[in-house]
Scaffold this motif. Structure first.
Motif, PDB file in Angstrom:
ATOM      1  N   MET A 148       0.950  -1.156  -0.075  1.00 12.61           N
ATOM      2  CA  MET A 148       0.271   0.044  -0.022  1.00 12.61           C
ATOM      3  C   MET A 148       0.901   1.104  -0.091  1.00 12.61           C
ATOM      4  O   MET A 148       1.800   1.533   0.652  1.00 12.61           O
ATOM      5  CB  MET A 148      -0.911   0.178   1.242  1.00 12.61           C
ATOM      6  CG  MET A 148      -1.773   1.113   1.445  1.00 12.61           C
ATOM      7  SD  MET A 148      -2.795   1.222   2.771  1.00 12.61           S
ATOM      8  CE  MET A 148      -3.753  -0.092   2.651  1.00 12.61           C
ATOM      9  N   ASN A 149       0.550   2.145  -0.722  1.00 13.74           N
ATOM     10  CA  ASN A 149       1.327   3.452  -0.846  1.00 13.74           C
ATOM     11  C   ASN A 149       0.958   4.458   0.252  1.00 13.74           C
ATOM     12  O   ASN A 149       0.064   4.209   1.220  1.00 13.74           O
ATOM     13  CB  ASN A 149       1.120   4.209  -2.142  1.00 13.74           C
ATOM     14  CG  ASN A 149      -0.459   4.566  -2.413  1.00 13.74           C
ATOM     15  OD1 ASN A 149      -1.108   4.759  -1.441  1.00 13.74           O
ATOM     16  ND2 ASN A 149      -0.741   4.821  -3.551  1.00 13.74           N
ATOM     17  N   ILE A 150       1.700   5.331   0.631  1.00 13.51           N
ATOM     18  CA  ILE A 150       1.437   6.368   1.760  1.00 13.51           C
ATOM     19  C   ILE A 150       0.327   7.153   1.557  1.00 13.51           C
ATOM     20  O   ILE A 150      -0.417   7.232   2.644  1.00 13.51           O
ATOM     21  CB  ILE A 150       2.719   7.487   1.711  1.00 13.51           C
ATOM     22  CG1 ILE A 150       2.879   8.466   2.911  1.00 13.51           C
ATOM     23  CG2 ILE A 150       2.649   8.255   0.483  1.00 13.51           C
ATOM     24  CD1 ILE A 150       3.284   7.469   4.065  1.00 13.51           C
ATOM     25  N   TYR A 151      -0.368   7.143   0.399  1.00 18.57           N
ATOM     26  CA  TYR A 151      -1.502   7.756   0.140  1.00 18.57           C
ATOM     27  C   TYR A 151      -2.762   6.793   0.894  1.00 18.57           C
ATOM     28  O   TYR A 151      -3.741   7.344   1.670  1.00 18.57           O
ATOM     29  CB  TYR A 151      -1.940   7.986  -1.434  1.00 18.57           C
ATOM     30  CG  TYR A 151      -3.353   8.443  -1.728  1.00 18.57           C
ATOM     31  CD1 TYR A 151      -3.525   9.767  -1.277  1.00 18.57           C
ATOM     32  CD2 TYR A 151      -4.310   7.839  -2.133  1.00 18.57           C
ATOM     33  CE1 TYR A 151      -5.167  10.013  -1.690  1.00 18.57           C
ATOM     34  CE2 TYR A 151      -5.446   8.009  -2.481  1.00 18.57           C
ATOM     35  CZ  TYR A 151      -5.936   9.393  -2.319  1.00 18.57           C
ATOM     36  OH  TYR A 151      -7.254   9.548  -2.356  1.00 18.57           O
ATOM     37  N   GLY A 152      -2.679   5.585   0.530  1.00 20.61           N
ATOM     38  CA  GLY A 152      -3.659   4.615   1.100  1.00 20.61           C
ATOM     39  C   GLY A 152      -3.627   4.646   2.633  1.00 20.61           C
ATOM     40  O   GLY A 152      -4.373   4.606   3.369  1.00 20.61           O
ATOM     41  N   GLN A 153      -2.221   4.663   3.124  1.00 21.39           N
ATOM     42  CA  GLN A 153      -1.980   4.457   4.601  1.00 21.39           C
ATOM     43  C   GLN A 153      -2.545   5.591   5.347  1.00 21.39           C
ATOM     44  O   GLN A 153      -3.395   5.515   6.225  1.00 21.39           O
ATOM     45  CB  GLN A 153      -0.480   4.545   4.853  1.00 21.39           C
ATOM     46  CG  GLN A 153       0.167   3.305   4.429  1.00 21.39           C
ATOM     47  CD  GLN A 153       1.581   3.153   4.461  1.00 21.39           C
ATOM     48  OE1 GLN A 153       2.309   4.297   5.129  1.00 21.39           O
ATOM     49  NE2 GLN A 153       2.109   2.058   4.094  1.00 21.39           N
ATOM     50  N   VAL A 212     -11.206  14.233   3.872  1.00 18.37           N
ATOM     51  CA  VAL A 212      -9.704  14.535   3.713  1.00 18.37           C
ATOM     52  C   VAL A 212      -9.348  15.345   2.705  1.00 18.37           C
ATOM     53  O   VAL A 212      -9.810  15.432   1.454  1.00 18.37           O
ATOM     54  CB  VAL A 212      -8.619  13.216   3.674  1.00 18.37           C
ATOM     55  CG1 VAL A 212      -7.205  13.651   3.666  1.00 18.37           C
ATOM     56  CG2 VAL A 212      -9.159  12.192   4.792  1.00 18.37           C
ATOM     57  N   GLY A 213      -8.886  16.584   3.086  1.00 19.86           N
ATOM     58  CA  GLY A 213      -8.653  17.366   1.993  1.00 19.86           C
ATOM     59  C   GLY A 213      -6.992  17.790   1.780  1.00 19.86           C
ATOM     60  O   GLY A 213      -6.056  16.790   2.129  1.00 19.86           O
ATOM     61  N   GLY A 214      -6.716  18.732   1.126  1.00 22.16           N
ATOM     62  CA  GLY A 214      -5.213  18.993   1.098  1.00 22.16           C
ATOM     63  C   GLY A 214      -4.455  18.128  -0.019  1.00 22.16           C
ATOM     64  O   GLY A 214      -5.340  17.607  -0.716  1.00 22.16           O
ATOM     65  N   SER A 215      -3.155  17.863   0.231  1.00 17.01           N
ATOM     66  CA  SER A 215      -2.421  16.958  -0.934  1.00 17.01           C
ATOM     67  C   SER A 215      -2.994  15.650  -0.621  1.00 17.01           C
ATOM     68  O   SER A 215      -2.989  14.999  -1.570  1.00 17.01           O
ATOM     69  CB  SER A 215      -1.046  17.128  -0.415  1.00 17.01           C
ATOM     70  OG  SER A 215      -0.553  16.827   0.677  1.00 17.01           O
ATOM     71  N   VAL A 216      -3.186  15.137   0.532  1.00 15.48           N
ATOM     72  CA  VAL A 216      -3.882  13.800   0.683  1.00 15.48           C
ATOM     73  C   VAL A 216      -4.983  13.382  -0.144  1.00 15.48           C
ATOM     74  O   VAL A 216      -5.387  12.792  -0.856  1.00 15.48           O
ATOM     75  CB  VAL A 216      -4.012  13.378   2.219  1.00 15.48           C
ATOM     76  CG1 VAL A 216      -4.592  11.917   2.096  1.00 15.48           C
ATOM     77  CG2 VAL A 216      -2.496  13.183   2.876  1.00 15.48           C
ATOM     78  N   GLY A 217      -6.150  14.546   0.115  1.00 14.43           N
ATOM     79  CA  GLY A 217      -7.054  14.347  -0.549  1.00 14.43           C
ATOM     80  C   GLY A 217      -7.150  14.579  -2.189  1.00 14.43           C
ATOM     81  O   GLY A 217      -7.799  13.936  -2.854  1.00 14.43           O
ATOM     82  N   ASP A 272       1.081  16.303   5.804  1.00 15.45           N
ATOM     83  CA  ASP A 272       0.013  16.023   6.798  1.00 15.45           C
ATOM     84  C   ASP A 272      -1.230  15.581   6.315  1.00 15.45           C
ATOM     85  O   ASP A 272      -1.643  15.534   5.175  1.00 15.45           O
ATOM     86  CB  ASP A 272      -0.092  17.408   7.881  1.00 15.45           C
ATOM     87  CG  ASP A 272      -0.806  18.478   7.120  1.00 15.45           C
ATOM     88  OD1 ASP A 272      -0.833  18.676   5.967  1.00 15.45           O
ATOM     89  OD2 ASP A 272      -0.750  19.275   7.647  1.00 15.45           O
ATOM     90  N   ILE A 273      -2.239  15.510   7.401  1.00 14.29           N
ATOM     91  CA  ILE A 273      -3.555  15.087   6.812  1.00 14.29           C
ATOM     92  C   ILE A 273      -4.422  16.080   7.314  1.00 14.29           C
ATOM     93  O   ILE A 273      -4.654  16.482   8.391  1.00 14.29           O
ATOM     94  CB  ILE A 273      -4.093  13.597   7.717  1.00 14.29           C
ATOM     95  CG1 ILE A 273      -3.019  12.565   7.264  1.00 14.29           C
ATOM     96  CG2 ILE A 273      -5.465  13.270   7.218  1.00 14.29           C
ATOM     97  CD1 ILE A 273      -3.200  11.326   8.039  1.00 14.29           C
ATOM     98  N   ASP A 274      -4.963  16.793   6.352  1.00 18.98           N
ATOM     99  CA  ASP A 274      -5.951  17.788   6.649  1.00 18.98           C
ATOM    100  C   ASP A 274      -7.297  17.142   6.666  1.00 18.98           C
ATOM    101  O   ASP A 274      -8.075  16.780   5.625  1.00 18.98           O
ATOM    102  CB  ASP A 274      -6.227  18.969   5.340  1.00 18.98           C
ATOM    103  CG  ASP A 274      -4.864  19.557   5.164  1.00 18.98           C
ATOM    104  OD1 ASP A 274      -4.035  19.865   6.391  1.00 18.98           O
ATOM    105  OD2 ASP A 274      -4.020  19.397   4.236  1.00 18.98           O
TER     106      ASP A 274
END
Length: 48
Positions: free
Chosen positions: A1-6, A28-33, A42-44
């Motif tokens: 699993m990639n970092i996005y999925g984690q 989830v927003g920002g770059s993860v979203g 980070d996780i927005d």
């Protein structure tokens, strides 16, 4: 699993374990979203 999925799984786990009454939805927003995060992002998390 990639970092996005984690990071998405971490956000889901956090929301379910907090058990905040009255939550309508969360996202989830920002770059993860957007799916363009990296290991330093980070996780927005927005909870309504």
């Amino acid at each position: 699993m990639n970092i996005y999925g984690q990071k998405l799984l971490l956000a889901q786990k956090l929301i379910s374990e907090l058990d905040i009454p009255g939550v309508i939805f969360a996202f989830v927003g920002g770059s993860v979203g957007r799916g363009d995060d990296d290991e330093w992002s980070d996780i927005d998390l927005r909870i309504f």
